[in-house]
Design a protein around this motif. Sequence first.
Motif, PDB file in Angstrom:
ATOM      1  N   UNK A  36      58.434 -17.318 -90.871  1.00 32.65           N
ATOM      2  CA  UNK A  36      58.552 -16.683 -89.688  1.00 32.65           C
ATOM      3  C   UNK A  36      58.907 -15.224 -89.658  1.00 32.65           C
ATOM      4  N   UNK A  37      58.081 -14.132 -89.491  1.00 31.49           N
ATOM      5  CA  UNK A  37      58.369 -12.725 -89.747  1.00 31.49           C
ATOM      6  C   UNK A  37      58.692 -11.889 -88.387  1.00 31.49           C
ATOM      7  N   UNK A  38      58.124 -12.501 -87.140  1.00 29.42           N
ATOM      8  CA  UNK A  38      58.272 -11.806 -86.020  1.00 29.42           C
ATOM      9  C   UNK A  38      58.517 -12.829 -84.848  1.00 29.42           C
ATOM     10  N   UNK A  39      59.593 -12.505 -84.319  1.00 28.73           N
ATOM     11  CA  UNK A  39      59.846 -13.304 -82.964  1.00 28.73           C
ATOM     12  C   UNK A  39      59.978 -12.745 -81.827  1.00 28.73           C
ATOM     13  N   UNK A  40      59.508 -13.115 -80.826  1.00 34.29           N
ATOM     14  CA  UNK A  40      59.463 -12.228 -79.302  1.00 34.29           C
ATOM     15  C   UNK A  40      60.264 -13.175 -78.384  1.00 34.29           C
ATOM     16  N   UNK A  41      61.244 -12.873 -78.038  1.00 36.10           N
ATOM     17  CA  UNK A  41      61.983 -13.497 -76.852  1.00 36.10           C
ATOM     18  C   UNK A  41      62.481 -12.706 -75.871  1.00 36.10           C
ATOM     19  N   UNK A  42      61.314 -11.966 -75.210  1.00 39.32           N
ATOM     20  CA  UNK A  42      61.336 -11.202 -74.091  1.00 39.32           C
ATOM     21  C   UNK A  42      61.701 -11.912 -72.736  1.00 39.32           C
ATOM     22  N   UNK A  68      62.594 -13.063 -91.471  1.00 40.28           N
ATOM     23  CA  UNK A  68      62.479 -12.320 -90.013  1.00 40.28           C
ATOM     24  C   UNK A  68      62.642 -11.114 -89.983  1.00 40.28           C
ATOM     25  N   UNK A  69      61.340 -10.248 -90.029  1.00 40.95           N
ATOM     26  CA  UNK A  69      61.294  -8.683 -89.871  1.00 40.95           C
ATOM     27  C   UNK A  69      61.576  -8.084 -88.688  1.00 40.95           C
ATOM     28  N   UNK A  70      60.753  -8.633 -87.678  1.00 45.08           N
ATOM     29  CA  UNK A  70      60.738  -8.017 -86.262  1.00 45.08           C
ATOM     30  C   UNK A  70      61.245  -8.880 -85.476  1.00 45.08           C
ATOM     31  N   UNK A  71      62.179  -8.372 -84.326  1.00 42.78           N
ATOM     32  CA  UNK A  71      62.578  -9.199 -83.275  1.00 42.78           C
ATOM     33  C   UNK A  71      62.655  -8.442 -82.062  1.00 42.78           C
ATOM     34  N   UNK A  72      62.405  -9.354 -80.931  1.00 45.96           N
ATOM     35  CA  UNK A  72      62.207  -8.695 -79.501  1.00 45.96           C
ATOM     36  C   UNK A  72      63.159  -9.424 -78.698  1.00 45.96           C
ATOM     37  N   UNK A  73      64.358  -8.772 -78.268  1.00 48.66           N
ATOM     38  CA  UNK A  73      65.212  -9.458 -77.383  1.00 48.66           C
ATOM     39  C   UNK A  73      65.463  -8.496 -75.933  1.00 48.66           C
ATOM     40  N   UNK A  74      64.453  -7.790 -75.812  1.00 48.88           N
ATOM     41  CA  UNK A  74      64.570  -6.913 -74.430  1.00 48.88           C
ATOM     42  C   UNK A  74      64.376  -7.808 -73.220  1.00 48.88           C
ATOM     43  N   UNK A  75      65.092  -7.266 -72.249  1.00 48.39           N
ATOM     44  CA  UNK A  75      65.094  -7.854 -70.728  1.00 48.39           C
ATOM     45  C   UNK A  75      65.734  -9.281 -70.702  1.00 48.39           C
ATOM     46  N   UNK A  76      67.016  -9.132 -71.703  1.00 42.60           N
ATOM     47  CA  UNK A  76      67.759 -10.483 -71.491  1.00 42.60           C
ATOM     48  C   UNK A  76      69.277 -10.208 -70.819  1.00 42.60           C
ATOM     49  N   UNK A  77      70.104 -11.112 -71.163  1.00 40.91           N
ATOM     50  CA  UNK A  77      71.475 -10.923 -70.414  1.00 40.91           C
ATOM     51  C   UNK A  77      72.521 -10.910 -71.471  1.00 40.91           C
ATOM     52  N   UNK A  78      71.880 -10.342 -72.652  1.00 39.55           N
ATOM     53  CA  UNK A  78      73.104  -9.823 -73.647  1.00 39.55           C
ATOM     54  C   UNK A  78      74.105  -8.847 -73.414  1.00 39.55           C
TER      55      UNK A  78
END
Length: 529
Positions: free
Chosen positions: A281-287, A311-321
């Motif tokens: 897995x290189x890219x994980x989108x968790x928007x 994992x090279x690319x991670x998207x965690x935008x629009x969350x509650x962090x």
Amino acid sequence: MAAGLPPDALGRRVSCGTDCGTVRYVGPVSRTAGIWLGVEWDDPQRGKHDGSYEGTQYFKCRHPKGGSFIRPNKANFGVDFLTAVKDRYGLNDKQDVQSGTGNTVVFGKKTVEFVGMDSVAEQQRQLNKLVDISVRECAVSHAGQEEEIGRTCANMRHINLSKNLISSWETVIAIASQVQNLETLNVSENKMRFPSTSTFTSSAFSNLKILALNQTEITWTEVLLCAQGWPVLEELYLSSNNITVLERPDNVLQTLKLLDLSDNQLLDGNQLHLIAQLPRLEQLILRNTGISSIHFPDAGFGCKTKMFPLLKRLAINDNKISQWSSINELDKLPSLQALQCNNNPFMDTEKNPETLIQLIIAKISQLEVLNNCEILPAERRGAELDYRKIFGKDWLQAGGHWNPEKNKPSEEFLAAHPRYPTLCLKYGAPEEGELKGQQPLTLKNQLLTLTIKCPEKPEQKPVEKKLPESMTIQKVKGLLYRLFKIPGSDLKLSYRSSKLEGKEVELDNDLKPLQFYSIESGDCVLVRW
């Protein structure tokens, strides 16, 4: 059964006008004649009730007003795959060519002219040329006659079947099994039934690399069951499916490089641990997945986790962090290069957006791209130096010391600033005298002394200005508007440096800061309009 009504009507997807729904009941309704279909509509506003009529519950709906009864002749049960292809590409016996202009149709980038389209053999040749087929929103509901797709469209590799009337995964298999080299398949926006128990694994997807199942109501358990038939899958898109719980993928999805789980409300960030061992897995989108924290408990301060090894690319935008500790945790990912993290509460803790970006860069050592913007080496160096200085006093108060023998910062400090020891090794530890009475060396405080000249307006005398190197070209133009009363949109900026031997460098991107162009104190900014 009413004439023309499919024998398997119950559970089928139908359309009526522009609305789609699922048939939940077939049969009589009290005090009326004939057969009715009870439909649960995708858009509850199309419905009238919850499946009950005059006190009798005929079917159930998720929404109290999501259902209604319609006559069978009002329901469109869809067409077979090949009929949709021929209609879409103007190759039906009953009609003239409809795509392109005149007697032409576009296949990919190639325009083909048809002569004598009455010829069945000619139509067959054109269908065989199709490699990339889209029948999105063409009311496809079933595969059609067995083996006919394989005979007719032998060269298909990419199929878009999104937003049709497909009712079950078996229908998708029936279509895909006739396509020998299928590589890309999009069946998003089809609310369908998936296998709930392990079944015979079809070879229909033996070459499939990319699969989109957005808005199909699939669960993660069903994903893992179906994944037994996806031996070489590399990209899987699962957004908007109400997936809340994950399970460990044992012996499936081992070739996956990209996984999109956006718009699924996961129960918590610890769900991610269950997919952390996907080996490729290189890219994980968790928007917009509702996660509020990220934690890799197998690694301590300054160490790398064994989770998500590639994992090279991670998207965690629009969350509650909300806590910076989650950003600290991301430095434990051994291969992370690109991060998207906009629209999280932790970003509201720092009012200056430039300082915010600096903090993220300084906390994640190998990051190369942040929120789709490349991180330049000079920007990283500046961010890390600033970070070292901003928190220098806290470090000293927590037991930090420039002398290695006396350097014993507290666990609390290291938990909040796990990269601080590394930055001290890289740039040297800040000494007490260096920090006394000084403002932290933020980009905001790094001022450039620049001469501003108007080479084509000799009447304008050169002006010397001190500007932050973090100032964008757009803001510089705003300043110059106040000086020269010329709108920023009319200004063309460039600069000369003694180091560039008289060459002019255009300042052509309004969104970039001065430091992007390597401008230094003593350089000359040239203004033209």
